[in-house]
Design a protein around this motif. Structure first.
Motif, PDB file in Angstrom:
ATOM      1  N   HIS A  67       4.556  -6.589 -14.923  1.00  0.00           N
ATOM      2  CA  HIS A  67       5.194  -7.654 -14.133  1.00  0.00           C
ATOM      3  C   HIS A  67       5.592  -7.119 -12.753  1.00  0.00           C
ATOM      4  O   HIS A  67       5.354  -7.772 -11.726  1.00  0.00           O
ATOM      5  CB  HIS A  67       6.399  -8.177 -14.916  1.00  0.00           C
ATOM      6  CG  HIS A  67       7.368  -8.976 -14.143  1.00  0.00           C
ATOM      7  ND1 HIS A  67       7.106 -10.259 -13.714  1.00  0.00           N
ATOM      8  CD2 HIS A  67       8.606  -8.687 -13.702  1.00  0.00           C
ATOM      9  CE1 HIS A  67       8.162 -10.718 -13.044  1.00  0.00           C
ATOM     10  NE2 HIS A  67       9.072  -9.774 -13.030  1.00  0.00           N
ATOM     11  N   THR A 109       0.815  -1.214   0.000  1.00  0.00           N
ATOM     12  CA  THR A 109       0.000   0.000   0.000  1.00  0.00           C
ATOM     13  C   THR A 109       0.848   1.264   0.000  1.00  0.00           C
ATOM     14  O   THR A 109       0.313   2.361   0.027  1.00  0.00           O
ATOM     15  CB  THR A 109      -0.934   0.024   1.223  1.00  0.00           C
ATOM     16  OG1 THR A 109      -0.137  -0.044   2.404  1.00  0.00           O
ATOM     17  CG2 THR A 109      -1.925  -1.115   1.179  1.00  0.00           C
ATOM     18  N   ALA A 153      -2.336   0.097 -11.959  1.00  0.00           N
ATOM     19  CA  ALA A 153      -2.470  -1.131 -11.160  1.00  0.00           C
ATOM     20  C   ALA A 153      -2.861  -0.820  -9.714  1.00  0.00           C
ATOM     21  O   ALA A 153      -2.971  -1.728  -8.893  1.00  0.00           O
ATOM     22  CB  ALA A 153      -1.167  -1.930 -11.194  1.00  0.00           C
ATOM     23  N   ASP A 165       2.477  -6.547 -10.680  1.00  0.00           N
ATOM     24  CA  ASP A 165       1.959  -7.825 -10.193  1.00  0.00           C
ATOM     25  C   ASP A 165       2.736  -8.284  -8.953  1.00  0.00           C
ATOM     26  O   ASP A 165       2.155  -8.718  -7.969  1.00  0.00           O
ATOM     27  CB  ASP A 165       2.024  -8.875 -11.308  1.00  0.00           C
ATOM     28  CG  ASP A 165       1.307 -10.142 -10.930  1.00  0.00           C
ATOM     29  OD1 ASP A 165       0.113 -10.064 -10.564  1.00  0.00           O
ATOM     30  OD2 ASP A 165       1.928 -11.219 -10.996  1.00  0.00           O
ATOM     31  N   GLU A 166       4.065  -8.164  -9.015  1.00  0.00           N
ATOM     32  CA  GLU A 166       4.880  -8.545  -7.850  1.00  0.00           C
ATOM     33  C   GLU A 166       4.545  -7.684  -6.625  1.00  0.00           C
ATOM     34  O   GLU A 166       4.465  -8.189  -5.513  1.00  0.00           O
ATOM     35  CB  GLU A 166       6.372  -8.426  -8.176  1.00  0.00           C
ATOM     36  CG  GLU A 166       6.917  -9.596  -8.960  1.00  0.00           C
ATOM     37  CD  GLU A 166       8.431  -9.626  -8.931  1.00  0.00           C
ATOM     38  OE1 GLU A 166       9.029  -9.388  -7.854  1.00  0.00           O
ATOM     39  OE2 GLU A 166       9.007  -9.905  -9.983  1.00  0.00           O
ATOM     40  N   THR A 224       1.745  -5.935  -5.977  1.00  0.00           N
ATOM     41  CA  THR A 224       0.360  -6.004  -5.484  1.00  0.00           C
ATOM     42  C   THR A 224      -0.010  -7.393  -4.976  1.00  0.00           C
ATOM     43  O   THR A 224      -1.040  -7.536  -4.335  1.00  0.00           O
ATOM     44  CB  THR A 224      -0.642  -5.577  -6.586  1.00  0.00           C
ATOM     45  OG1 THR A 224      -0.461  -6.403  -7.728  1.00  0.00           O
ATOM     46  CG2 THR A 224      -0.452  -4.113  -6.939  1.00  0.00           C
ATOM     47  N   HIS A 225       0.828  -8.378  -5.218  1.00  0.00           N
ATOM     48  CA  HIS A 225       0.519  -9.736  -4.760  1.00  0.00           C
ATOM     49  C   HIS A 225       1.522 -10.248  -3.736  1.00  0.00           C
ATOM     50  O   HIS A 225       1.723 -11.436  -3.609  1.00  0.00           O
ATOM     51  CB  HIS A 225       0.445 -10.693  -5.957  1.00  0.00           C
ATOM     52  CG  HIS A 225      -0.740 -10.416  -6.819  1.00  0.00           C
ATOM     53  ND1 HIS A 225      -0.646  -9.649  -7.954  1.00  0.00           N
ATOM     54  CD2 HIS A 225      -2.051 -10.749  -6.685  1.00  0.00           C
ATOM     55  CE1 HIS A 225      -1.842  -9.548  -8.492  1.00  0.00           C
ATOM     56  NE2 HIS A 225      -2.706 -10.191  -7.745  1.00  0.00           N
ATOM     57  N   THR A 226       2.176  -9.330  -3.020  1.00  0.00           N
ATOM     58  CA  THR A 226       3.104  -9.748  -1.966  1.00  0.00           C
ATOM     59  C   THR A 226       2.565  -9.377  -0.610  1.00  0.00           C
ATOM     60  O   THR A 226       1.681  -8.617  -0.454  1.00  0.00           O
ATOM     61  CB  THR A 226       4.491  -9.103  -2.143  1.00  0.00           C
ATOM     62  OG1 THR A 226       4.362  -7.696  -2.209  1.00  0.00           O
ATOM     63  CG2 THR A 226       5.175  -9.650  -3.373  1.00  0.00           C
TER      64      THR A 226
END
Length: 165
Positions: free
Chosen positions: A157, A2, A30, A160-161, A163-165
């Motif tokens: 890419h 965040t 994103a 994605d890394e 926001t998905h950690t």
């Protein structure tokens, strides 16, 4: 994540700045908070949760402000996710194959535990600064070889890394 992502760059003629802004746009879409700054303007990186740093390539080296940014902030950069990009080949090679980082950037990647590096094509057009740039243009070897589809895919890419950690 965040927090805020810093996208910073060292450029002489503006080509790398446009790549940095494109990366920032994808990260922002994103849902990430992003700040884009020239490397010479960054005073502190501790308020950022991740950093994407890029430099234009000149004679096999990153642009001087990008190199100084990595040295000046090395301690704090090693404590956060870091991605590096280069901009420079004045041909289609960066779109055709993976180009490894130049030696100085490779050393920084190891020292700072950077997650990834990518090289994008560069851009050198009429009005560029510097004697060497003018010679390249005079010899007909300039042009715009940036692949913004590849830039966007790489930025997605990273998003994605983050926001998905």
């Amino acid at each position: 994540m965040t927090g805020t992502v810093l996208v910073t760059y060292g450029t002489t003629n503006g080509s790398t700045a446009r790549i940095a802004r494109s990366i920032a746009d994808v990260l922002h879409r994103a849902g990430l908070t992003v700040e884009v700054l020239p490397a010479r303007s960054v005073l502190d990186v501790t308020s950022y949760d991740a950093v994407v740093a890029g430099g234009g390539l000149y004679a096999g080296r990153w642009q001087k402000h990008a190199r100084r940014f990595l040295r000046r902030h090395s301690h704090d950069l090693a404590d956060r996710p870091l991605w590096l990009f280069s901009s420079g080949p004045l041909d289609a090679s960066a779109s055709e194959r993976d180009i490894p980082p130049v030696p100085g950037v490779k050393k920084a990647m190891i020292r700072l535990d950077a997650r990834e590096h990518v090289t994008f094509g560069g851009c050198l057009e009429k009005g560029a600064k510097g004697r060497v740039a003018r010679m390249i243009l005079r010899d007909g070897k300039g042009g715009d070889f940036r692949d913004f589809t590849a830039v966007g895919a790489w930025a997605a890419h990273i998003a994605d890394e983050l926001t998905h950690t």
